[in-house]
Design an enzyme around this catalytic site. Sequence first.
Site, PDB file in Angstrom:
ATOM      1  N   GLU A  18     -55.277 -67.974 -15.812  1.00 33.66           N
ATOM      2  CA  GLU A  18     -55.048 -67.679 -14.394  1.00 33.66           C
ATOM      3  C   GLU A  18     -55.678 -68.761 -13.523  1.00 33.66           C
ATOM      4  O   GLU A  18     -56.346 -69.662 -14.011  1.00 33.66           O
ATOM      5  CB  GLU A  18     -55.684 -66.326 -14.039  1.00 33.66           C
ATOM      6  CG  GLU A  18     -54.705 -65.152 -13.980  1.00 33.66           C
ATOM      7  CD  GLU A  18     -53.976 -65.093 -12.636  1.00 33.66           C
ATOM      8  OE1 GLU A  18     -54.050 -66.076 -11.857  1.00 33.66           O
ATOM      9  OE2 GLU A  18     -53.328 -64.068 -12.378  1.00 33.66           O
ATOM     10  N   ARG A 109     -62.962 -54.840 -11.423  1.00 33.50           N
ATOM     11  CA  ARG A 109     -63.424 -56.224 -11.524  1.00 33.50           C
ATOM     12  C   ARG A 109     -62.712 -57.055 -10.489  1.00 33.50           C
ATOM     13  O   ARG A 109     -61.648 -56.671  -9.964  1.00 33.50           O
ATOM     14  CB  ARG A 109     -63.151 -56.797 -12.915  1.00 33.50           C
ATOM     15  CG  ARG A 109     -61.670 -56.946 -13.268  1.00 33.50           C
ATOM     16  CD  ARG A 109     -61.501 -57.831 -14.490  1.00 33.50           C
ATOM     17  NE  ARG A 109     -60.131 -57.929 -14.969  1.00 33.50           N
ATOM     18  CZ  ARG A 109     -59.198 -58.755 -14.492  1.00 33.50           C
ATOM     19  NH1 ARG A 109     -59.489 -59.545 -13.468  1.00 33.50           N
ATOM     20  NH2 ARG A 109     -57.993 -58.801 -15.018  1.00 33.50           N
ATOM     21  N   ASN A 111     -60.382 -60.095  -9.232  1.00 32.04           N
ATOM     22  CA  ASN A 111     -59.130 -60.625  -9.776  1.00 32.04           C
ATOM     23  C   ASN A 111     -58.799 -61.940  -9.058  1.00 32.04           C
ATOM     24  O   ASN A 111     -59.644 -62.829  -8.988  1.00 32.04           O
ATOM     25  CB  ASN A 111     -58.018 -59.580  -9.642  1.00 32.04           C
ATOM     26  CG  ASN A 111     -56.817 -59.883 -10.512  1.00 32.04           C
ATOM     27  OD1 ASN A 111     -56.974 -60.328 -11.652  1.00 32.04           O
ATOM     28  ND2 ASN A 111     -55.631 -59.639 -10.013  1.00 32.04           N
ATOM     29  N   ASN A 157     -53.528 -59.450  -5.806  1.00 31.08           N
ATOM     30  CA  ASN A 157     -53.031 -60.686  -6.419  1.00 31.08           C
ATOM     31  C   ASN A 157     -52.486 -61.604  -5.341  1.00 31.08           C
ATOM     32  O   ASN A 157     -52.566 -61.338  -4.148  1.00 31.08           O
ATOM     33  CB  ASN A 157     -51.947 -60.351  -7.458  1.00 31.08           C
ATOM     34  CG  ASN A 157     -52.434 -60.505  -8.882  1.00 31.08           C
ATOM     35  OD1 ASN A 157     -53.191 -61.412  -9.192  1.00 31.08           O
ATOM     36  ND2 ASN A 157     -52.023 -59.602  -9.755  1.00 31.08           N
ATOM     37  N   ASP A 205     -47.338 -61.916  -9.189  1.00 32.43           N
ATOM     38  CA  ASP A 205     -48.724 -62.199  -9.560  1.00 32.43           C
ATOM     39  C   ASP A 205     -49.230 -63.337  -8.667  1.00 32.43           C
ATOM     40  O   ASP A 205     -49.079 -63.287  -7.459  1.00 32.43           O
ATOM     41  CB  ASP A 205     -48.798 -62.527 -11.049  1.00 32.43           C
ATOM     42  CG  ASP A 205     -50.178 -62.277 -11.650  1.00 32.43           C
ATOM     43  OD1 ASP A 205     -51.179 -62.552 -10.975  1.00 32.43           O
ATOM     44  OD2 ASP A 205     -50.252 -61.828 -12.806  1.00 32.43           O
TER      45      ASP A 205
END
Length: 303
Positions: A18, A109, A111, A157, A205
């Site tokens: 990512e 968490r 991202n 995202n 995403d």
Amino acid sequence: MIMLRAHPCGPPPGRLCESPVWDSRTEEVLWVDIRGGHVHRARLTLGDSGPDLAHRSTIGLDPPVSAVVPCASGGLLVTAGATFYRIEANGTVDPVAALSLPDDGIRRRLNDAKVDPGGRLLAGTMSEDGVEGSAALYRLDPDGTLGILRDGVTISNGLGWSPDGAILYYADSPTQRIDAFEYDLATGTFGGRRPFARFGDGDPDGLTVDADGRVWVAVWGAGQVRAFDPSGRQCAVIDVGPSQVSSCAFVGPDLDVLVITTAAEGPAALEPDAGRLFVCTPGVTGLPATPYADVGLVRSDVR
């Protein structure tokens, strides 16, 4: 409609790659492997067969490590777990800030994270179990102040700004939609919202915006990156291969190479080239990545 094909790069695959970004100071591509806790660096190479990446180094932290951005002072800002860390050029790792998460048993968490054109970091959260409405979008200011911009999110995202900084493109992935928000660059706050693009065969995403205002979106589950013009009309499709396409960024001295990250989670790990990085040259140029404006940031007492 422009149809393109991406090609796999040299670095070995990861589990959940990512957050690609071009570090213009070192002329390197940065990205993370969330599950591995890795921050990678690679050099862009240009050969007879086209662009490729040559891996240079890896920094290991406790996973999950979800995003990395360059800092104005040198070094890097990294999001890991629920904490923001600064990694100095000499390798020293210092905490900058930490989220105060609810004690409700939900495993959250950090991202995706991006720096706005004013030097602030926007970073969202998600729950590992996909609990609806349990996440949020935060803003980390240059002085280390941390605040909530948006709550009731499920998987935060896809952050990116229009060339003039007046529009923020944002994805709460399970909605299968990119929204466009009015963005006050002076204060780092949201205004009105409108739906920008919808996805029926995958989840939006990570994303990036090019110099002409087109929005390039990694579509998780569909194996593609799709581009939309500023009106929201789809104008290009890049076939990647592995289904779990996670993010993309324009890199290189001319910002004309699109680097695309993928993942190898669950059954998709068996797909050819899953977890690899890919490249494509779509014939456009990206916007320079703004570094996190941490000059003068006081070291946090977070541990």
